[in-house]
Design a protein around this motif. Structure first.
Motif, PDB file in Angstrom:
ATOM      1  N   ASP A 131       0.749  -1.273  -0.134  1.00 44.08           N
ATOM      2  CA  ASP A 131       0.018  -0.682   0.206  1.00 44.08           C
ATOM      3  C   ASP A 131       0.723   1.119   0.371  1.00 44.08           C
ATOM      4  O   ASP A 131       1.228   1.285   0.871  1.00 44.08           O
ATOM      5  CB  ASP A 131      -0.751  -0.084   1.287  1.00 44.08           C
ATOM      6  N   THR A 140      -0.452   4.372  -1.157  1.00 43.79           N
ATOM      7  CA  THR A 140      -1.013   5.459  -1.251  1.00 43.79           C
ATOM      8  C   THR A 140      -0.442   6.761  -0.821  1.00 43.79           C
ATOM      9  O   THR A 140      -0.063   6.974  -0.081  1.00 43.79           O
ATOM     10  CB  THR A 140      -2.146   5.016  -0.637  1.00 43.79           C
ATOM     11  N   LYS A 179      -1.350  -0.354  -4.001  1.00 46.04           N
ATOM     12  CA  LYS A 179      -2.228   0.585  -4.317  1.00 46.04           C
ATOM     13  C   LYS A 179      -0.957   1.418  -4.863  1.00 46.04           C
ATOM     14  O   LYS A 179      -0.384   2.312  -3.772  1.00 46.04           O
ATOM     15  CB  LYS A 179      -2.660   0.361  -2.741  1.00 46.04           C
ATOM     16  N   ASN A 234      -2.866   4.703  -5.215  1.00 44.12           N
ATOM     17  CA  ASN A 234      -3.873   6.028  -5.519  1.00 44.12           C
ATOM     18  C   ASN A 234      -2.740   6.746  -5.259  1.00 44.12           C
ATOM     19  O   ASN A 234      -2.691   7.132  -3.903  1.00 44.12           O
ATOM     20  CB  ASN A 234      -4.850   5.472  -4.688  1.00 44.12           C
ATOM     21  N   GLU A 235      -3.548   8.035  -5.999  1.00 45.33           N
ATOM     22  CA  GLU A 235      -2.952   9.512  -5.231  1.00 45.33           C
ATOM     23  C   GLU A 235      -1.425   9.444  -5.499  1.00 45.33           C
ATOM     24  O   GLU A 235      -1.379  10.420  -4.541  1.00 45.33           O
ATOM     25  CB  GLU A 235      -4.056   9.938  -4.750  1.00 45.33           C
ATOM     26  N   SER A 258      -3.603  -0.385  -8.796  1.00 44.99           N
ATOM     27  CA  SER A 258      -4.115   0.675  -8.764  1.00 44.99           C
ATOM     28  C   SER A 258      -3.632   1.907  -8.604  1.00 44.99           C
ATOM     29  O   SER A 258      -2.993   1.947  -7.267  1.00 44.99           O
ATOM     30  CB  SER A 258      -5.912   0.658  -6.923  1.00 44.99           C
ATOM     31  N   GLU A 276      -5.539   5.082  -9.334  1.00 43.79           N
ATOM     32  CA  GLU A 276      -6.409   6.279  -9.276  1.00 43.79           C
ATOM     33  C   GLU A 276      -5.710   7.170  -8.521  1.00 43.79           C
ATOM     34  O   GLU A 276      -5.853   7.422  -7.302  1.00 43.79           O
ATOM     35  CB  GLU A 276      -7.696   5.919  -8.451  1.00 43.79           C
ATOM     36  N   LYS A 277      -6.370   7.783  -9.563  1.00 38.83           N
ATOM     37  CA  LYS A 277      -5.792   9.924  -9.394  1.00 38.83           C
ATOM     38  C   LYS A 277      -4.348   9.702  -9.383  1.00 38.83           C
ATOM     39  O   LYS A 277      -4.259  10.753  -8.275  1.00 38.83           O
ATOM     40  CB  LYS A 277      -6.326  10.909  -8.280  1.00 38.83           C
ATOM     41  N   ALA A 278      -3.114   8.552  -9.474  1.00 40.93           N
ATOM     42  CA  ALA A 278      -2.389   8.896  -9.517  1.00 40.93           C
ATOM     43  C   ALA A 278      -1.449  10.127 -10.670  1.00 40.93           C
ATOM     44  O   ALA A 278      -2.326  10.026 -12.047  1.00 40.93           O
ATOM     45  CB  ALA A 278      -1.133   7.894  -9.607  1.00 40.93           C
ATOM     46  N   ASN A 316      -5.756  -0.375 -12.563  1.00 42.07           N
ATOM     47  CA  ASN A 316      -7.280   1.367 -11.584  1.00 42.07           C
ATOM     48  C   ASN A 316      -6.418   2.048 -11.872  1.00 42.07           C
ATOM     49  O   ASN A 316      -5.644   2.478 -10.890  1.00 42.07           O
ATOM     50  CB  ASN A 316      -7.656   0.528 -10.356  1.00 42.07           C
ATOM     51  N   ALA A 346      -6.194   9.537 -13.247  1.00 46.70           N
ATOM     52  CA  ALA A 346      -4.844   9.924 -13.537  1.00 46.70           C
ATOM     53  C   ALA A 346      -4.479  10.213 -14.222  1.00 46.70           C
ATOM     54  O   ALA A 346      -5.588  10.862 -15.115  1.00 46.70           O
ATOM     55  CB  ALA A 346      -4.418   8.255 -13.724  1.00 46.70           C
TER      56      ALA A 346
END
Length: 173
Positions: free
Chosen positions: A60, A62, A80, A82-83, A100, A102-104, A120, A124
């Motif tokens: 993770d 994130t 993970k 994300n961001e 994942s 997402e929004k990276a 996912n 992004a």
């Protein structure tokens, strides 16, 4: 006889010096990679670090900062991110199956030949990214900014592109 002995001594010394230098460089690089990985795990901060061919699956990360990092050939299955900040990151040939992101932020990232199948990437930012021959099959690219991205040879079979900004600036419906 003295010249022969001197020449043999010089060759032997040179060989030993080369071997010692090789050992120090090898272990120094391994230690540096281990230090970078420990730093990333503890702080989620590792901009411009070298994690080439490192296994990071199921982690993770994130909101991690990996801007400019070298992750060529890394294994990041189901990670993970994300961001996460991944601008100008080198992910050539990396395995990101099921990751994942997402929004990276992946602006100007090099994902040439990367495997992003089932990843996912919703929302992004991939503006100017290199996705040459990348596997994006069944990836979620909805609402993703792909403006100026290079998708030459990319596999987009089954990918969700709803609301994505395409390389030419158009929005996919």
């Amino acid at each position: 006889m003295i010249n022969k002995n001197l020449a043999m001594f010089t060759r032997t010394t040179g060989t030993i010096s080369f071997l010692l230098l090789s050992i120090f460089v090898t272990f120094g690089c391994q230690k540096q990679e281990a230090d970078s990985l420990q730093t990333l795990q503890k702080t989620k901060q590792c901009p411009e670090c070298d994690l080439t061919n490192t296994k990071l699956s199921d982690m993770d990360l994130t909101s991690a900062n990996l801007n400019g990092a070298k992750l060529e050939g890394a294994v990041l299955e189901n990670v993970k991110l994300n961001e996460a900040l991944l601008d100008s990151v080198n992910l050539k040939g990396a395995n990101l199956k099921g990751a994942s992101l997402e929004k990276a932020g992946l602006s100007a990232a090099d994902l040439t030949k990367a495997d992003l199948s089932n990843a996912n990437l919703k929302g992004a930012f991939l503006r100017g990214a290199k996705l040459n021959n990348a596997n994006l099959s069944n990836a979620d690219l909805s609402e993703t900014d792909l403006n100026s991205a290079d998708l030459t040879g990319a596999n987009l079979k089954g990918a969700n592109l709803k609301g994505a900004i395409m390389p030419d600036g158009t929005i996919k419906n």
